[in-house]
Design an enzyme around this catalytic site. Sequence first.
Site, PDB file in Angstrom:
ATOM      1  N   HIS A  38       0.823  -1.203   0.000  1.00  0.00           N
ATOM      2  CA  HIS A  38       0.000   0.000   0.000  1.00  0.00           C
ATOM      3  C   HIS A  38       0.866   1.266   0.000  1.00  0.00           C
ATOM      4  CE1 HIS A  38      -2.811   2.835   2.320  1.00  0.00           C
ATOM      5  NE2 HIS A  38      -3.415   2.621   1.166  1.00  0.00           N
ATOM      6  N   ARG A  39       0.714   2.087  -1.019  1.00  0.00           N
ATOM      7  CA  ARG A  39       1.557   3.276  -1.228  1.00  0.00           C
ATOM      8  C   ARG A  39       3.031   2.857  -1.307  1.00  0.00           C
ATOM      9  NH1 ARG A  39      -1.406   7.203   3.342  1.00  0.00           N
ATOM     10  NH2 ARG A  39      -3.503   6.415   2.926  1.00  0.00           N
ATOM     11  N   GLU A  65       0.701  -0.354  -4.727  1.00  0.00           N
ATOM     12  CA  GLU A  65      -0.444   0.546  -4.892  1.00  0.00           C
ATOM     13  C   GLU A  65       0.070   1.979  -4.805  1.00  0.00           C
ATOM     14  OE1 GLU A  65      -4.025   2.877  -3.228  1.00  0.00           O
ATOM     15  OE2 GLU A  65      -1.986   2.703  -2.472  1.00  0.00           O
ATOM     16  N   ASP A  67      -1.168   6.509  -5.522  1.00  0.00           N
ATOM     17  CA  ASP A  67      -2.242   7.498  -5.632  1.00  0.00           C
ATOM     18  C   ASP A  67      -1.782   8.578  -6.607  1.00  0.00           C
ATOM     19  OD1 ASP A  67      -4.044   6.655  -3.219  1.00  0.00           O
ATOM     20  OD2 ASP A  67      -2.014   6.751  -2.406  1.00  0.00           O
ATOM     21  N   HIS A  80      -0.587  10.893  -1.898  1.00  0.00           N
ATOM     22  CA  HIS A  80      -1.894  10.501  -1.367  1.00  0.00           C
ATOM     23  C   HIS A  80      -2.791  11.673  -1.006  1.00  0.00           C
ATOM     24  CE1 HIS A  80      -4.824   9.383   1.755  1.00  0.00           C
ATOM     25  NE2 HIS A  80      -4.983   8.312   1.003  1.00  0.00           N
ATOM     26  N   GLU A 148      -4.284   4.152  -8.160  1.00  0.00           N
ATOM     27  CA  GLU A 148      -5.524   4.805  -7.723  1.00  0.00           C
ATOM     28  C   GLU A 148      -5.594   6.231  -8.258  1.00  0.00           C
ATOM     29  OE1 GLU A 148      -6.452   4.934  -3.511  1.00  0.00           O
ATOM     30  OE2 GLU A 148      -8.075   6.374  -3.888  1.00  0.00           O
ATOM     31  N   GLN A 184      -7.801   1.816 -10.068  1.00  0.00           N
ATOM     32  CA  GLN A 184      -8.893   1.821  -9.096  1.00  0.00           C
ATOM     33  C   GLN A 184      -9.232   3.260  -8.697  1.00  0.00           C
ATOM     34  OE1 GLN A 184      -7.902  -0.140  -5.379  1.00  0.00           O
ATOM     35  NE2 GLN A 184      -6.232   1.252  -4.926  1.00  0.00           N
TER      36      GLN A 184
HETATM   37  O1  G3P Z   1      -5.881   0.739  -2.027  1.00  0.00           O
HETATM   38  C1  G3P Z   1      -6.785   1.058  -1.044  1.00  0.00           C
HETATM   39  C2  G3P Z   1      -6.477   2.314  -0.328  1.00  0.00           C
HETATM   40  O2  G3P Z   1      -5.350   2.932  -0.886  1.00  0.00           O
HETATM   41  C3  G3P Z   1      -7.579   3.269  -0.262  1.00  0.00           C
HETATM   42  O3  G3P Z   1      -7.381   4.216   0.722  1.00  0.00           O
HETATM   43  O4  G3P Z   1      -6.881   6.477   1.483  1.00  0.00           O
HETATM   44  O5  G3P Z   1      -5.085   4.815   1.429  1.00  0.00           O
HETATM   45  O6  G3P Z   1      -5.950   5.766  -0.674  1.00  0.00           O
HETATM   46  P1  G3P Z   1      -6.279   5.360   0.717  1.00  0.00           P
HETATM   47 CA    CA Z   2      -4.706   4.651  -2.290  1.00  0.00          CA
END
Ligand code: G3P
Ligand code: CA
Length: 289
Positions: A38-39, A65, A67, A80, A148, A184
């Site tokens: 994540h990130r 993942e 953003d 993010h 994302e 996503q």
């Molecule tokens: O991939 C799921 C997650 O990233 C969604 O929440 O706020 O961390 O972008 P957030």
């Molecule tokens: Ca995210």
Amino acid sequence: MHARAVVPTTALLGAVALLLPVVDARAGVDVRPSLIAHRGASAQAPENTLAAVDAAAGMGVSWVENDVQRTLDGELVVLHDESLSRTTDVEEVFPERAPWKVKDFTAAEIARLDAGSWFGPAYVGTRVPTLTEYVRRVEGNHQKLLLEIKNPGLYPGIERQTLKVLGNEGWLDRRHIQGRLIVQSFSADSLRAVHDLDPAVTTGLLGKPAVADLPDCARFADLINPSYASLSAGYVSAVHETTGPHGRPLRIFVWTVDDDAVARSVAGYGVDGVITNRPDVVRRALARP
Ligand code: G3P
Ligand code: CA
């Protein structure tokens, strides 16, 4: 002496085996559940930076993942928050520019910021990557990307622009589209736009739509990606029983799981992917019998 130094002992082999990933070890090979950093590996390195991508690669994690947002002059960057404050030194560099939103700074201004020192001294000088830089690093590491589109309402046309960057970097060819790329968003409209622009792209809707709404979502989303907090085995089954836009069952990646008990629980529900800041913790949890 030299030969002895390069022949691994049994103990060393055992240690290496423990370090090797038990899930998602090889790009292109799907193991269930997939592990998604994540990130990037954001407990190991500053989130959404190339260092976090490399940290994930160093742990043998294929999926990262991120953003994506847009600067004042139209460059896509990986960050993010809507504001640059939490993860960069923007308040020191540009003290008069509150509230320091990504959309109010040019790419050149953002390139001056330090996106690593907040995390630790080892990362001083780390930069906010452009999407192009980010994708190139993911490619160089032979990893896969869960991209994302963040805050799409702020950035009209970001879907087309994101696909343009991905296409320019070779990420919309068959090899990438079939298994290395998922786009996503929390925004159904944004995701629908991605699907309409390039129906071949795999898409994931963030959140937990009602079971009754899953067939509608399945017109443009291949995955449903909810928080772990309200997940149940029944919901996972309902997702899997719905056929997506590519004629296959919808899949489900759950976030953000950093706890071993939760990891085992969601894996037991049958999720297809676990999005985590702590791939090491989740991997260990899922490796246990
Ligand atoms: O991939 C799921 C997650 O990233 C969604 O929440 O706020 O961390 O972008 P957030
Ligand atoms: Ca995210």
